[in-house]
Design an enzyme around this catalytic site. Structure first.
Site, PDB file in Angstrom:
ATOM      1  N   GLU A  72      31.438  29.209  34.240  1.00 25.20           N
ATOM      2  CA  GLU A  72      30.215  28.400  34.306  1.00 25.20           C
ATOM      3  C   GLU A  72      29.205  28.988  35.290  1.00 25.20           C
ATOM      4  O   GLU A  72      27.991  28.949  35.044  1.00 25.20           O
ATOM      5  CB  GLU A  72      30.558  26.958  34.672  1.00 25.20           C
ATOM      6  CG  GLU A  72      31.481  26.248  33.678  1.00 25.20           C
ATOM      7  CD  GLU A  72      30.977  26.275  32.238  1.00 25.20           C
ATOM      8  OE1 GLU A  72      29.752  26.401  32.026  1.00 25.20           O
ATOM      9  OE2 GLU A  72      31.816  26.170  31.320  1.00 25.20           O
TER      10      GLU A  72
ATOM     11  N   GLY B  41      48.553  63.969  35.588  1.00 26.29           N
ATOM     12  CA  GLY B  41      47.523  63.950  36.612  1.00 26.29           C
ATOM     13  C   GLY B  41      46.117  64.147  36.096  1.00 26.29           C
ATOM     14  O   GLY B  41      45.161  63.706  36.713  1.00 26.29           O
TER      15      GLY B  41
END
Length: 485
Positions: free
Chosen positions: A188, A375
């Site tokens: 909201e 990696g």
């Protein structure tokens, strides 16, 4: 560095024939692309990029104005102590004030928006670039809460947000980290700031479902502004039989609010840890045990940062690339990285984890279990931990002489260095020939090891220029039988 002479390690007659990309690489590649956006339809709906989704959340054009031109939207707010004059004429039933719990959680929800954008919130009766109010109502209109977009027109009620509490609906009385009440507050407040739903639907207006979504990523996995379950996009925020929700803006919300008001790069601009041992000072970023439930999209302003998921026992998949998702602590797609964010390091737990780095120099730790570690680019430090671990390299550029990766705890006969997806092997089927020194032939490899320092290396000449195009170093000795092509 002295070279080991045993023929099992380095021999002019030792050669490996490429077998094609391995299953370990397949798992890396599949997860790296699982949440790709744009392009082909998903669930029969167009797949929106982050930018497209952000623009759609802003399609109504509502925003607060920076009245004093200081580059920040400063909003004041109050928790109403009595109903506004037109409250009952709007058919909202009975008014009630926010409880202390609601107030505290509303402040945390506002803080999560201020973290990501140039917006501030100050509790005051008036002032700033605009004013917000919070209150409860009792007459259900089909929605658990509602708020008004900040349209600049008479009677717009901008700044107001209302939360349903009656004998049949108590969720808003107990907002807390990861529950629907806290998600409702964040949702909201998002409306109050100018964000719409990701689709043209509203609670209380018909019976909308995910079928009414405009684009595939209109779910609670991507936006707190969505009505639809994360399961529609293959995610799962259920753990120990409970459903959990984001307490703060998610990936698409962050992109939208930053388009509207600018990004807050002052937030967590130092070295920050998310997960276990967190210093982020936010409840939704912190894990304390393997039963912790994390649902978040990380926004981080800079520094050298770490995802520490080392306390989880479940199998995990962790991806450090921006706009990626990770499977953390037994959930699926529950942790994401917002656009423009860099996280440098990732620590897995005691399960069989899959870790994917980004283009920077990462520290990746698998922990216990049989882990698969990729990696990517940059000079990475790779730790397998205990268990049989596989270190995957998908391109020559993943580990070069100029920026080599280092495997920090390699155990021969248990761990593997997987080169099977490098195109010279996967596509060109170049054999890997182990030699004591390069002789100017493409595909030659030299395994070196120094017993005194316990440091080793694998160098490969892919071009036939007698120089290492690919280089990975190891703490511990690697053998020919530990290499996969």
């Amino acid at each position: 560095m002295s070279k080991v002479k045993e023929s099992a390690i380095v021999s002019a007659t030792s050669a490996l024939q490429p077998q094609g990309p391995s299953s370990s690489y397949g798992l890396i590649n599949s997860f790296a692309h699982q949440y790709d956006r744009g392009g082909a339809n998903v669930n029969g709906k167009p797949s929106y990029t982050v930018d497209q989704a952000a623009n759609y959340l802003l399609r109504d054009g509502a925003a607060w104005k920076d009245l004093n031109k200081d580059g920040t939207i400063s909003l004041s707010y109050t928790f109403l102590t009595k109903a506004p004059s037109d409250f009952y004429s709007r058919g909202l039933g009975t008014f009630s004030q926010f409880s202390d719990l609601q107030k505290g959680q509303a402040k945390l929800a506002m803080q999560s928006w201020a973290d990501v954008a140039k917006v501030t919130f100050t509790e005051a009766a008036s002032g700033g670039d605009g004013h917000m109010t919070f209150g409860n109502f009792s007459a259900s209109n089909g929605g658990a809460a509602f708020a008004y977009l900040p349209f600049d027109m008479p009677g717009s009620h901008k700044g107001e947000s209302w939360y349903l509490i009656n004998s049949s609906y108590q969720v808003n009385t107990t907002p807390g980290t990861g529950n629907y009440g806290r998600q409702t507050l964040t949702h909201e407040i998002g409306h109050v700031l100018g964000l719409s739903h990701p689709g043209d639907y509203n609670a209380g207006e018909g019976n909308p479902t995910y079928r009414d979504a405009t684009y595939a990523q209109d779910t609670r996995g991507y936006s707190v502004m969505s009505y639809w379950s994360e399961s529609n996009t293959g995610q799962n925020f259920v753990k120990a039989g409970g459903q959990y929700y984001a307490s703060a803006p998610l990936m698409d919300d962050i992109a939208a609010i930053q388009k509207l008001y600018g990004a807050n790069y002052a937030t967590r601009s130092g070295d920050t840890v998310y997960g276990f041992n967190s210093n982020a000072d936010r409840d939704f970023y912190s894990a304390t045990s393997s039963s912790s439930k994390l649902v978040f999209s990380v926004w981080d302003g800079g520094g050298n940062d770490t995802f520490d998921f080392s306390g989880f026992t479940q199998n995990q998949k962790i991806n450090l690339n921006e706009t990626s998702f990770s499977d953390v602590g037994g959930m699926i797609g529950n942790v994401s990285i917002a656009k423009g964010v860099t996280i440098e390091n990732a620590f897995g737990g005691s399960g069989n984890d899959l870790l994917i780095g980004n283009a920077l120099a990462n520290v990746l730790k698998g922990g216990a279990g049989n882990d698969i570690i990729y990696g990517g680019g940059g000079a990475d430090q790779l730790w397998g931990g205990t268990g049989a671990d596989t270190f995957v390299f998908g391109a020559i550029s993943d580990s070069t002489k100029a920026a080599p990766d280092r495997i920090m705890d390699f155990t021969s006969g248990q761990d593997k260095i997987d080169l099977s997806a490098i195109s010279a092997f996967a596509v060109n089927k170049l054999p890997l020939q182990f030699v004591n020194a390069f002789t100017g032939h493409a595909g030659e490899a030299v395994l070196s090891y120094d017993q005194g320092t316990n440091l080793g290396s694998l160098s490969i000449d892919f071009t036939g220029n007698s120089s290492a195009d690919f280089l990975v170093t190891t703490v511990g000795q690697a053998a020919v039988t530990d290499i996969v092509v």
